[in-house]
Motif scaffolding. Structure first.
Motif, PDB file in Angstrom:
ATOM      1  N   ILE B 219       0.828  -1.215   0.000  1.00  5.70           N
ATOM      2  CA  ILE B 219       0.000   0.000   0.000  1.00  5.70           C
ATOM      3  C   ILE B 219       0.862   1.266   0.000  1.00  5.70           C
ATOM      4  O   ILE B 219       0.716   2.110  -0.878  1.00  5.70           O
ATOM      5  CB  ILE B 219      -1.007  -0.011   1.179  1.00  5.70           C
ATOM      6  CG1 ILE B 219      -1.948  -1.208   1.043  1.00  5.70           C
ATOM      7  CG2 ILE B 219      -1.810   1.280   1.214  1.00  5.70           C
ATOM      8  CD1 ILE B 219      -2.841  -1.439   2.244  1.00  5.70           C
ATOM      9  N   LEU B 267      -6.260   1.974  -4.221  1.00  3.66           N
ATOM     10  CA  LEU B 267      -5.883   1.363  -2.955  1.00  3.66           C
ATOM     11  C   LEU B 267      -7.083   0.932  -2.112  1.00  3.66           C
ATOM     12  O   LEU B 267      -6.905   0.391  -1.024  1.00  3.66           O
ATOM     13  CB  LEU B 267      -5.007   2.335  -2.154  1.00  3.66           C
ATOM     14  CG  LEU B 267      -3.613   2.587  -2.738  1.00  3.66           C
ATOM     15  CD1 LEU B 267      -2.859   3.591  -1.911  1.00  3.66           C
ATOM     16  CD2 LEU B 267      -2.837   1.287  -2.829  1.00  3.66           C
ATOM     17  N   LEU B 271      -6.685  -1.570   0.998  1.00  2.07           N
ATOM     18  CA  LEU B 271      -6.935  -0.946   2.305  1.00  2.07           C
ATOM     19  C   LEU B 271      -8.025  -1.693   3.067  1.00  2.07           C
ATOM     20  O   LEU B 271      -7.927  -1.867   4.280  1.00  2.07           O
ATOM     21  CB  LEU B 271      -7.338   0.524   2.129  1.00  2.07           C
ATOM     22  CG  LEU B 271      -6.193   1.522   2.001  1.00  2.07           C
ATOM     23  CD1 LEU B 271      -6.716   2.885   1.576  1.00  2.07           C
ATOM     24  CD2 LEU B 271      -5.431   1.655   3.311  1.00  2.07           C
ATOM     25  N   TYR B 274      -6.561  -4.796   4.452  1.00  2.00           N
ATOM     26  CA  TYR B 274      -5.707  -4.432   5.576  1.00  2.00           C
ATOM     27  C   TYR B 274      -6.540  -4.153   6.831  1.00  2.00           C
ATOM     28  O   TYR B 274      -6.217  -4.620   7.925  1.00  2.00           O
ATOM     29  CB  TYR B 274      -4.869  -3.224   5.171  1.00  2.00           C
ATOM     30  CG  TYR B 274      -4.223  -2.452   6.283  1.00  2.00           C
ATOM     31  CD1 TYR B 274      -3.041  -2.893   6.878  1.00  2.00           C
ATOM     32  CD2 TYR B 274      -4.774  -1.262   6.731  1.00  2.00           C
ATOM     33  CE1 TYR B 274      -2.446  -2.168   7.887  1.00  2.00           C
ATOM     34  CE2 TYR B 274      -4.185  -0.529   7.738  1.00  2.00           C
ATOM     35  CZ  TYR B 274      -3.025  -0.990   8.319  1.00  2.00           C
ATOM     36  OH  TYR B 274      -2.439  -0.262   9.315  1.00  2.00           O
ATOM     37  N   GLN B 275      -7.655  -3.411   6.656  1.00  2.00           N
ATOM     38  CA  GLN B 275      -8.520  -3.095   7.793  1.00  2.00           C
ATOM     39  C   GLN B 275      -9.116  -4.362   8.395  1.00  2.00           C
ATOM     40  O   GLN B 275      -9.192  -4.500   9.613  1.00  2.00           O
ATOM     41  CB  GLN B 275      -9.679  -2.189   7.365  1.00  2.00           C
ATOM     42  CG  GLN B 275      -9.271  -0.811   6.906  1.00  2.00           C
ATOM     43  CD  GLN B 275      -8.731   0.051   8.025  1.00  2.00           C
ATOM     44  OE1 GLN B 275      -8.579  -0.400   9.155  1.00  2.00           O
ATOM     45  NE2 GLN B 275      -8.401   1.285   7.718  1.00  2.00           N
ATOM     46  N   GLN B 278      -6.527  -6.015  10.468  1.00  2.00           N
ATOM     47  CA  GLN B 278      -6.293  -5.305  11.724  1.00  2.00           C
ATOM     48  C   GLN B 278      -7.418  -5.582  12.704  1.00  2.00           C
ATOM     49  O   GLN B 278      -7.191  -5.752  13.888  1.00  2.00           O
ATOM     50  CB  GLN B 278      -6.175  -3.792  11.486  1.00  2.00           C
ATOM     51  CG  GLN B 278      -4.932  -3.376  10.746  1.00  2.00           C
ATOM     52  CD  GLN B 278      -3.673  -3.762  11.476  1.00  2.00           C
ATOM     53  OE1 GLN B 278      -3.633  -3.866  12.688  1.00  2.00           O
ATOM     54  NE2 GLN B 278      -2.618  -4.013  10.720  1.00  2.00           N
TER      55      GLN B 278
END
Lengths: 264, 283
Positions: B219, B267, B271, B274-275, B278
């Protein structure tokens, strides 16, 4: 039973560490080179360091950078701890997904986007670019790092202590300051140091959000690097690396002394 | 309760400005300060929609240099991420097999470069790779011909791998370190060669770590500016560099905003992945 590292494992670790550290070490060695050229060693000299301290522009930039770093790291720490508490203890509040998204996204968001969008915000609200716009910009992206560091500590910290304090009649905010905060203070300090380092280091976001009187040290280094390699930049870099190394060593020994009696 | 202040701060200074970027990308360039003329007036949505033209985007699409920069960013980020996995994996794997004392030390050793300035670490490579630099001085001393690496894509890949290696090695290490050693022993007892045991047991189980490291690197690399600017040549096109040049050199704010919007849209999927990851870590 854990098998020990094989020859291949040792070679990969060794090569990896050489790759990570050799460029930095070479840079530091060449900052003591008497010659201006990087490819000739003309003997040991500290003249680039004395030249640095006489460079008032550079010293001015360093002073601005340090002030921005300390102020923005302090704002980021207050907001980051609050964000960490909300993430670790808040349970499921409305908009939690959006909130955790806003905390984690800045960690990977390309800096050109963050920088450009912050600049447009400052233009839109009619804020003159300068010291405070850089502080706000730095506090925004560093608060997320503080939140991650503190949240990791909070998630291993037993909630029973906070609950006990509240059962004994402590209001939640007082339980936080009397019980939680003293226990997580090493993580809070680590978050502050991390925020400071990231602020001192930032080039892209500062370039977008700074004004005429607030050129930071990385911006000065960048414009010098664009003109080519110079021993002065090697010297500045060596000093910055040295400062960070000393900071980490001091932090490490202080936090060890703090946690040692707690473990015993 | 504690969420209110950071929520407002991030909403105001992180999320809301993206709308401003999008709005600016619809504006025209103007010779004023700030150098754009707004087209989007929130009080007059009807007229705006009727007059909606994506001039700036049209300019970006019709000029092949922008498309090339965008494609080349994705290519450079994909290759860099693949190189990072190839180089980071053996390091992380080796670290995971060390005794716990040396493991702690190694984690520290891999983390430390992250605390030294990114700009300085990239600059260190300029001093090494430039034509009259340390690398060529070394080659000369060995009687070897000089190499021209500076200002090529190769220099950009070296810089990317160097700068992002901790972000790849640490998530990989975190997964590999937790792996149960008895699984490998079981595979060996059943007659698997060490390589086969690695390939059928260790590697598939470490894929979450590979994914985590890949997202952490991919990213920001897509939008990277400092590395292609200092180590790459004029032929190295990357969207982060385009945004910077349009903004600072050409003073074409709408074009910079349109390129940033294009980058952000690219992205969105990484993203979101990725979220999600997390959020899983949080739980």
């Amino acid at each position: 039973m854990r098998r020990g590292p094989s020859v291949f494992n040792r070679i990969s670790i060794g090569a990896g560490l050489v790759f990570l550290y050799a460029p930095i070490l070479l840079l530091m060695i060449y900052s003591f080179n008497d010659s201006r050229a990087v490819n000739v060693w003309a003997g040991f000299s500290t003249r680039w360091y004395t030249a640095l301290f006489r460079d008032s522009q550079l010293m001015g930039a360093l002073w601005i950078t340090l002030r921005i770093g300390v102020v923005s790291a302090s704002i980021a720490t207050v907001l980051g701890v609050m964000a960490a508490v909300a993430l670790a203890r808040g349970g499921l509040f409305r908009g939690r997904t959006l909130f955790s998204g806003m905390v984690y996204a800045p960690l990977v968001m390309p800096e050109v986007i963050t920088g450009l969008s912050l600049l447009l915000l400052f233009v839109a609200v009619g804020l003159d670019r300068g010291f405070w716009t850089v502080v706000m910009a730095h506090a925004t992206f560093t608060l997320c790092y503080v939140a991650v560091v503190v949240q990791a500590r909070l998630s291993t910290f037993d909630t029973a202590l906070e609950e006990a304090a509240q059962d004994l009649g402590c209001p939640p905010w007082r339980a936080f300051f009397a019980v939680t905060l003293p226990n997580i203070i090493p993580a809070v300090a680590a978050g502050w140091v991390l925020a400071l380092i990231l602020s001192l280091d930032d080039l892209v976001i500062a370039s977008f959000t700074s004004g005429p009187g607030s050129t930071t040290l990385p911006m000065r280094i960048y414009s010098a690097v664009r003109l080519g390699v110079s021993p002065e930049i090697n010297a500045v870099s060596t000093l910055l690396i040295g400062a960070v190394a000393v900071g980490i060593a001091v932090y490490g020994s202080v936090s060890r002394r703090r946690t040692a009696p707690a473990r015993a | 309760m504690a969420a209110i202040a950071p929520y407002l701060w991030l909403g105001m200074l992180f999320a809301f400005p993206f709308l401003l970027v999008f709005k600016l990308s619809l504006s025209d360039v103007a010779l004023s300060m700030p150098p754009y003329a707004p087209k989007f007036d929130p009080g007059n949505i009807g007229r705006f929609v009727r007059a909606l033209d994506l001039d700036t985007y049209g300019r970006l699409v019709s000029d092949p240099i922008y498309i090339k920069a965008w494609l080349s960013s994705l290519k450079i980020a994909a290759i860099s991420t693949a190189l990072l996995v190839l180089i980071g994996y053996p390091i992380a794997y080796g670290m995971a097999r060390c005794s716990s004392g040396s493991r702690q030390l190694l984690v520290l050793a891999v983390t430390l470069p992250f605390f030294t300035s990114f700009l300085i670490r990239v600059y260190a490579w300029v001093a090494i790779l430039k034509p009259a630099g340390i690398l060529n001085a070394g080659l000369h001393a060995l009687g070897l011909p000089p190499v021209a690496v500076m200002n090529t894509d190769a220099a950009v890949y070296i810089g990317m791998v160097y700068a992002y290696l901790p972000f790849m090695a640490l998530p990989l290490y975190a997964v590999l370190e937790k792996q149960d050693e008895s699984l490998i022993e079981a595979a060996a007892d059943l007659g698997a060669t060490p390589f086969r045991a690695f390939w059928t047991v260790t590697f598939p189980m470490s894929l979450p770590g590979v994914a985590a490291g890949a997202l952490l690197c991919f990213i920001p690399i897509v939008g990277e500016f400092v590395i292609p600017d200092l180590l790459g040549g004029s032929s190295t096109l990357m969207i982060g560099k385009t945004i910077w040049t349009e903004f600072f050199n050409n003073r074409d704010w709408p074009a910079a905003a349109a390129a940033a919007t294009a980058l952000l849209i690219t992205l969105v999927v990484p993203l979101m992945l990725y979220q999600r990851q997390q959020a899983r870590v949080l739980r």
